[in-house]
Structure formats: structure tokens, C-alpha cells
Design a protein around this motif. Structure first.
Motif, PDB file in Angstrom:
ATOM      1  N   UNK A  15       0.853  -1.386   0.085  1.00 30.64           N
ATOM      2  CA  UNK A  15       0.193  -0.039   0.092  1.00 30.64           C
ATOM      3  C   UNK A  15       0.756   1.224  -0.066  1.00 30.64           C
ATOM      4  N   UNK A  16       2.010   1.321   0.699  1.00 25.91           N
ATOM      5  CA  UNK A  16       2.994   2.366   0.845  1.00 25.91           C
ATOM      6  C   UNK A  16       3.318   2.657  -0.546  1.00 25.91           C
ATOM      7  N   UNK A  17       3.864   1.778  -1.359  1.00 22.95           N
ATOM      8  CA  UNK A  17       4.422   1.982  -2.541  1.00 22.95           C
ATOM      9  C   UNK A  17       3.407   2.111  -3.847  1.00 22.95           C
ATOM     10  N   UNK A  18       2.260   1.413  -3.760  1.00 23.52           N
ATOM     11  CA  UNK A  18       1.452   1.298  -4.929  1.00 23.52           C
ATOM     12  C   UNK A  18       0.091   2.187  -4.968  1.00 23.52           C
ATOM     13  N   UNK A  23      -1.139   1.131 -13.464  1.00 22.98           N
ATOM     14  CA  UNK A  23      -0.593  -0.158 -14.132  1.00 22.98           C
ATOM     15  C   UNK A  23      -0.499   0.129 -15.772  1.00 22.98           C
ATOM     16  N   UNK A  24       0.852   0.064 -16.340  1.00 17.06           N
ATOM     17  CA  UNK A  24       0.901   0.368 -17.878  1.00 17.06           C
ATOM     18  C   UNK A  24       0.834  -0.813 -18.452  1.00 17.06           C
ATOM     19  N   UNK A  25       1.353  -1.958 -17.929  1.00 22.13           N
ATOM     20  CA  UNK A  25       1.691  -3.233 -18.781  1.00 22.13           C
ATOM     21  C   UNK A  25       1.413  -4.367 -17.850  1.00 22.13           C
ATOM     22  N   UNK A  26       1.091  -5.495 -18.397  1.00 23.78           N
ATOM     23  CA  UNK A  26       1.151  -6.849 -17.373  1.00 23.78           C
ATOM     24  C   UNK A  26       1.651  -7.760 -18.414  1.00 23.78           C
ATOM     25  N   UNK A  50      -4.136   2.301  -9.115  1.00 21.36           N
ATOM     26  CA  UNK A  50      -4.610   1.165  -7.725  1.00 21.36           C
ATOM     27  C   UNK A  50      -4.900   2.221  -6.707  1.00 21.36           C
ATOM     28  N   UNK A  51      -6.173   1.942  -6.193  1.00 23.02           N
ATOM     29  CA  UNK A  51      -6.836   3.148  -5.258  1.00 23.02           C
ATOM     30  C   UNK A  51      -6.625   2.747  -3.904  1.00 23.02           C
ATOM     31  N   UNK A  52      -6.459   1.464  -3.552  1.00 26.65           N
ATOM     32  CA  UNK A  52      -6.211   0.914  -2.139  1.00 26.65           C
ATOM     33  C   UNK A  52      -5.785  -0.894  -2.212  1.00 26.65           C
ATOM     34  N   UNK A  53      -5.251  -1.078  -1.296  1.00 28.72           N
ATOM     35  CA  UNK A  53      -4.934  -2.630  -0.956  1.00 28.72           C
ATOM     36  C   UNK A  53      -5.544  -3.157   0.304  1.00 28.72           C
ATOM     37  N   UNK A  54      -6.527  -4.018   0.461  1.00 25.46           N
ATOM     38  CA  UNK A  54      -7.182  -4.601   1.375  1.00 25.46           C
ATOM     39  C   UNK A  54      -6.679  -5.841   1.739  1.00 25.46           C
ATOM     40  N   UNK A  55      -7.053  -6.489   2.799  1.00 21.77           N
ATOM     41  CA  UNK A  55      -6.891  -8.017   3.239  1.00 21.77           C
ATOM     42  C   UNK A  55      -8.071  -8.439   3.677  1.00 21.77           C
ATOM     43  N   UNK A  56      -8.516  -9.751   3.260  1.00 18.67           N
ATOM     44  CA  UNK A  56      -9.356 -10.562   3.974  1.00 18.67           C
ATOM     45  C   UNK A  56      -8.867 -11.701   4.367  1.00 18.67           C
ATOM     46  N   UNK A  57      -8.677 -12.084   5.761  1.00 15.93           N
ATOM     47  CA  UNK A  57      -8.016 -13.408   5.887  1.00 15.93           C
ATOM     48  C   UNK A  57      -6.649 -13.566   5.457  1.00 15.93           C
ATOM     49  N   UNK A  58      -6.189 -14.484   4.663  1.00 15.11           N
ATOM     50  CA  UNK A  58      -5.073 -14.494   3.729  1.00 15.11           C
ATOM     51  C   UNK A  58      -4.904 -13.994   2.380  1.00 15.11           C
ATOM     52  N   UNK A  59      -6.045 -13.488   1.943  1.00 17.39           N
ATOM     53  CA  UNK A  59      -5.974 -12.889   0.753  1.00 17.39           C
ATOM     54  C   UNK A  59      -5.676 -11.329   0.676  1.00 17.39           C
ATOM     55  N   UNK A  60      -4.811 -10.869  -0.112  1.00 17.03           N
ATOM     56  CA  UNK A  60      -4.830  -9.481  -0.816  1.00 17.03           C
ATOM     57  C   UNK A  60      -5.851  -9.034  -1.664  1.00 17.03           C
ATOM     58  N   UNK A  61      -6.106  -7.810  -1.873  1.00 11.67           N
ATOM     59  CA  UNK A  61      -7.229  -7.331  -2.567  1.00 11.67           C
ATOM     60  C   UNK A  61      -6.918  -5.918  -3.146  1.00 11.67           C
ATOM     61  N   UNK A  65     -11.177   1.382  -9.632  1.00  8.92           N
ATOM     62  CA  UNK A  65     -12.126   2.153  -9.830  1.00  8.92           C
ATOM     63  C   UNK A  65     -13.466   1.055  -9.915  1.00  8.92           C
ATOM     64  N   UNK A  66     -13.290   0.101 -10.813  1.00 12.06           N
ATOM     65  CA  UNK A  66     -14.558  -0.527 -10.965  1.00 12.06           C
ATOM     66  C   UNK A  66     -14.413  -2.017 -10.661  1.00 12.06           C
ATOM     67  N   UNK A  67     -13.123  -2.477 -10.659  1.00 16.40           N
ATOM     68  CA  UNK A  67     -12.702  -3.952 -10.342  1.00 16.40           C
ATOM     69  C   UNK A  67     -11.595  -4.110  -9.176  1.00 16.40           C
ATOM     70  N   UNK A  68     -11.642  -5.306  -9.010  1.00 14.17           N
ATOM     71  CA  UNK A  68     -10.406  -5.872  -7.822  1.00 14.17           C
ATOM     72  C   UNK A  68      -9.704  -6.931  -8.533  1.00 14.17           C
ATOM     73  N   UNK A  69      -8.373  -7.144  -8.063  1.00 21.35           N
ATOM     74  CA  UNK A  69      -7.642  -8.275  -8.261  1.00 21.35           C
ATOM     75  C   UNK A  69      -7.275  -8.912  -6.820  1.00 21.35           C
TER      76      UNK A  69
END
Length: 270
Positions: A15-18, A23-26, A50-61, A65-69
Motif C-alpha cells: 500500500x505504501x508504494x502502490x 498499471x501500464x503493462x502486465x 491502484x486506489x487501495x489494497x485490502x486484506x481478508x484473511x490470507x487474501x490481498x485485494x 475504480x470498477x474492479x479488484x484483483x
């Protein structure tokens, strides 16, 4: 395997860095890490901030704007930052190239980690997150008891089930049951409501302390580049086979519970 504290440490670092980066390319060298088609992933996420990074249990989210990874690190998953163009390590499988000429690289020795693309408006209501149980600190009195009392499995197996209680893995279940003075092979239908509530409180205590110390470094897993957890120095039973119990001096033994190496003091834990 990273458990809740290790994943939370990773989340904070990322979160501190992102946040605020685009994202310009994958680039993928192992498309099976994505549970969706890579073309769809690229079309959805390239040029997105990238607007935020969340965590649920052992998952990073990763929140857009409209989607999550959604990222599950599984056994050995890690994220590293490299300048774009830096030579690829053989275990780096996905590159997220950012607008500051930095590449966020997903590194996974075993290739067990997975990523899921979901819509932002309902990602908590669909797999994989909709099946997660509560984290220990959010559990109400008797909640764990109600989830396990009608089952006939070992309490350790129950606590490793992320649909019952989220965030615990092998290390922290051993520590939690030691603090609770409950043997890991006890059947769930033998656990009283008072014992179940004690397990919840002990798990919260263990996880909070581990998080404060940056997680646990065991064998090959460290939470992220340049960060090594210190909680392994505080472990009471896990990995302590043959050593005296810190409470009673009985020798700690190792056994298998549900195929998992398990450390226990047979004198303290009943």
C-alpha cells in the motif's frame, strides 16, 4: 506458508508504494496464476490506478475504480519491486509495470499462488471471499462454538479451515491451542463454549503479537523483500520438538494432525 500477520505486513508494504500508481503493462510467464483469461485481465487493469489494497484473511485485494484483483500467496508467494528492464528471476512469474518505471513482480517458487479478477461492486459476495469465516478478533462470544460443536473433527483441523475461522495456519494454530491448553486432537464436539471462546481470544492475542513483530520467518518464507519477521523468536511450541515446555518443563512432542506437523505439550494440553 504466509498466515494472517505475514499477509498483513505485505499489504502495508504494498500500500505504501502502490496507491496512486497506474498499471501500464502486465507481463505473464505463467498464465495459470490467473483464474481468468490473461487477455481479459490486461484489458481490465492496464491504465487503471491502484486506489487501495485490502486484506481478508490470507487474501490481498488490489482495489481499482470498477474492479479488484484478489491475490492468494499460498505457500511461497511474494511481491518484489524492480526497475522495469531488470533481469528476470526464474521464479518471477507476473510483472505489473507501473507508471513510475517500477515493476511489481510476483515471485512464487512453487507456482501455487492464484489471482482472481472480480467486479468491485460484489467481490465480497462471490468466490473466493464469500466463503471466508470471520477473523478471530471479529468473532462474537459463542460464534466459534456454534460453528464447530456439531462437527466431529479435530480442533486443529477445524481451526485450519478458512471457512470456519479466517487467517490461521499451521504455526498460529499450534500457538493458539497451547495458550488455550487444548490438545490439537480433541474433537470439536467435545469443546465447550468457554473453551471455544478462549480459543478465539488466544488466537487474537497470538496474531496481534505476531503482527507487531512483523510475522514469522520459517524456512524459506519471508513476508516481503527486505523484511524478516521476528515472531519465530517468540514461538512457545511450534518447531520446539524435544525442548522443555515453557510452562511445565515437560518435553514438547511432534505428531501429525490432518497430515500437518503439530507441536504439543501433552502435560499442559488436554
Amino acid at each position: 506458508m504466509p498466515e494472517l500477520p505475514e499477509v498483513e505486513v505485505v499489504r502495508r508494504q504494498l500500500k505504501d508504494k502502490l496507491v496512486g500508481r497506474t498499471i501500464k503493462n502486465i507481463v505473464s510467464y505463467h498464465d495459470k496464476i490467473f483464474n481468468e483469461d490473461l487477455t481479459l485481465v490486461k484489458e481490465t487493469l492496464i491504465n487503471q490506478e491502484i486506489l487501495d489494497i485490502e486484506r481478508y484473511g490470507k487474501y490481498l485485494v488490489f482495489i481499482f475504480k470498477e474492479n479488484v484483483l484478489i491475490s492468494h500467496l499460498r505457500m511461497e508467494g511474494k511481491y518484489f519491486f524492480r526497475e522495469v528492464g531488470t533481469k528476470k528471476d526464474k521464479h518471477e512469474h507476473v510483472f505489473f509495470e507501473l507508471d513510475n518505471n517500477i515493476s511489481l513482480r510476483y515471485h512464487d517458487t512453487r507456482k501455487f499462488g492464484r489471482m482472481d479478477l472480480r467486479k468491485k461492486n460484489n467481490y465480497l459476495d462471490v468466490l473466493p471471499l464469500n466463503k471466508l469465516g470471520s477473523e478471530p478478533k471479529y468473532m462474537q462470544n459463542s460464534e466459534l462454538y456454534n460453528l464447530i460443536t456439531n462437527r466431529n473433527i479435530s480442533i486443529k483441523t477445524a481451526l485450519l479451515n478458512q471457512e470456519i475461522i479466517a487467517g490461521l495456519g499451521n504455526i498460529y494454530v499450534d500457538e493458539t491451542l497451547f495458550l488455550s491448553k487444548i490438545h490439537p486432537m480433541r474433537k470439536t464436539n467435545e469443546i465447550s463454549m468457554e473453551e471455544a471462546d478462549l480459543i478465539t481470544k488466544s488466537a487474537t492475542k497470538v496474531l496481534d503479537k505476531a503482527l507487531a513483530l512483523g510475522g514469522t520467518t520459517i524456512r524459506s518464507y519471508t513476508s516481503a523483500e527486505g523484511v524478516t519477521g521476528l515472531f519465530q523468536n517468540e514461538l512457545l511450541v511450534h518447531t520446539k520438538e524435544g525442548e522443555p515446555c515453557p510452562n511445565c518443563n515437560n518435553i514438547i512432542t511432534k505428531l501429525k494432525v490432518g497430515g500437518r506437523g503439530t507441536y504439543v505439550c501433552d502435560q499442559c494440553q488436554k
